[in-house]
Design a protein around this motif. Sequence first.
Motif, PDB file in Angstrom:
ATOM      1  N   TYR A 177       0.828  -1.205   0.000  1.00  0.00           N
ATOM      2  CA  TYR A 177       0.000   0.000   0.000  1.00  0.00           C
ATOM      3  C   TYR A 177       0.867   1.261   0.000  1.00  0.00           C
ATOM      4  O   TYR A 177       0.647   2.187  -0.794  1.00  0.00           O
ATOM      5  N   LEU A 178       1.872   1.305   0.856  1.00  0.00           N
ATOM      6  CA  LEU A 178       2.708   2.505   0.964  1.00  0.00           C
ATOM      7  C   LEU A 178       3.503   2.750  -0.316  1.00  0.00           C
ATOM      8  O   LEU A 178       3.623   3.888  -0.776  1.00  0.00           O
ATOM      9  N   LEU A 182       0.790   5.141  -2.198  1.00  0.00           N
ATOM     10  CA  LEU A 182       1.295   6.431  -1.733  1.00  0.00           C
ATOM     11  C   LEU A 182       2.645   6.785  -2.335  1.00  0.00           C
ATOM     12  O   LEU A 182       3.143   7.891  -2.115  1.00  0.00           O
ATOM     13  N   LYS A 204       0.551   5.284   7.548  1.00  0.00           N
ATOM     14  CA  LYS A 204       0.206   6.284   6.527  1.00  0.00           C
ATOM     15  C   LYS A 204       0.483   7.690   7.034  1.00  0.00           C
ATOM     16  O   LYS A 204       1.015   8.536   6.293  1.00  0.00           O
ATOM     17  N   SER A 208       3.277  10.072   5.274  1.00  0.00           N
ATOM     18  CA  SER A 208       2.802  11.264   4.568  1.00  0.00           C
ATOM     19  C   SER A 208       3.229  12.562   5.235  1.00  0.00           C
ATOM     20  O   SER A 208       2.978  13.643   4.713  1.00  0.00           O
TER      21      SER A 208
END
Length: 329
Positions: A177-178, A182, A204, A208
């Motif tokens: 996911y990261l 992202l 997250k 971020s």
Amino acid sequence: MADFSTIIGQDLLKNQLKTAAGNDTPSHAYLLQGEPRSGKEYVAKVFAKALLCESEGEKPCCSCASCKHVDAGTHPDLLYLHTAKPNTIGVDDIREGITGTVSVKPMNNRRKVYIIMEAETMTPQAQNALLKTLEEPPAYVTMLLLTASMEMMLPTIKSRCVQLHMTPVEDGQMAKYLREELEIPSTRAEFCIAFARGNIGRAKSLASSEDFDVIREKALSLLKGIYEMDIADILAAIKQIREYGFDVKDYLDIMAVWYRDVLLFKATGDANHLIFKDELAAITKVAKRSSYEGIEEIIKALEKAKGRLRNNVKYELAMELLLLTIREQ
């Protein structure tokens, strides 16, 4: 668009809620437990969206008018409980927000969904006020109670809800996911995963953060210099930590990752699995200086400090006790 496929991990939980929504067989009440930032609010929103979805096919469809209203925060049949006081849900909040409106039939849908955030902050009196609605809810109502602590919920509340638990997200799922969603560099993603310990929201948040490098460097600077500090220096460091504006618990977790690296290196002498690989010289120095028992004592002290802060122990006292423990090991 928020749907079940965008929930990271939580496979058993997703399947249970997806089936309930798809078969139109939800319980009248769910109690969803998960630590802060674990994603329970997002799960609740997706489930509510599925329950209110107008599609005859897979729910939520993310394209019907109902789904669009949920995404926009304008659905009249998705109701969040609002409170008069921060961090406390009182009897009046329950009466005005739920028991006083629950008999009003849905406006745009055949179902009505209530979401109670931070349900653990309900006073015992507020929980008792909610109890009658949980015992005899209208057929069209589903209530989602989100809590960070099952222990704070009355047994009578728990017994009338389907109890669900957020579980730690696997490292591989978080890494995917990261990196892919992202676009976080691998080294930074690896650190955030270790820091988060299965909590996707915390990973997250740090990944971020524009202050990521600052948080990391300030924490390491303190840890590398603490053995030469006197009491005045420690008190000044405590004051400075708060002035940075970081979440202190995040700061403590970065320190915990560091000391887990120290313990791992002391036990194995292998730097390949360290999170702070670029700090090998400092880690080697601390590993030689401290005993196994001393490092374990520091890791326990970090958890104690977080517990004290959760229980509203004065910040300066909690941090002073922690840093003195670290310096003594």
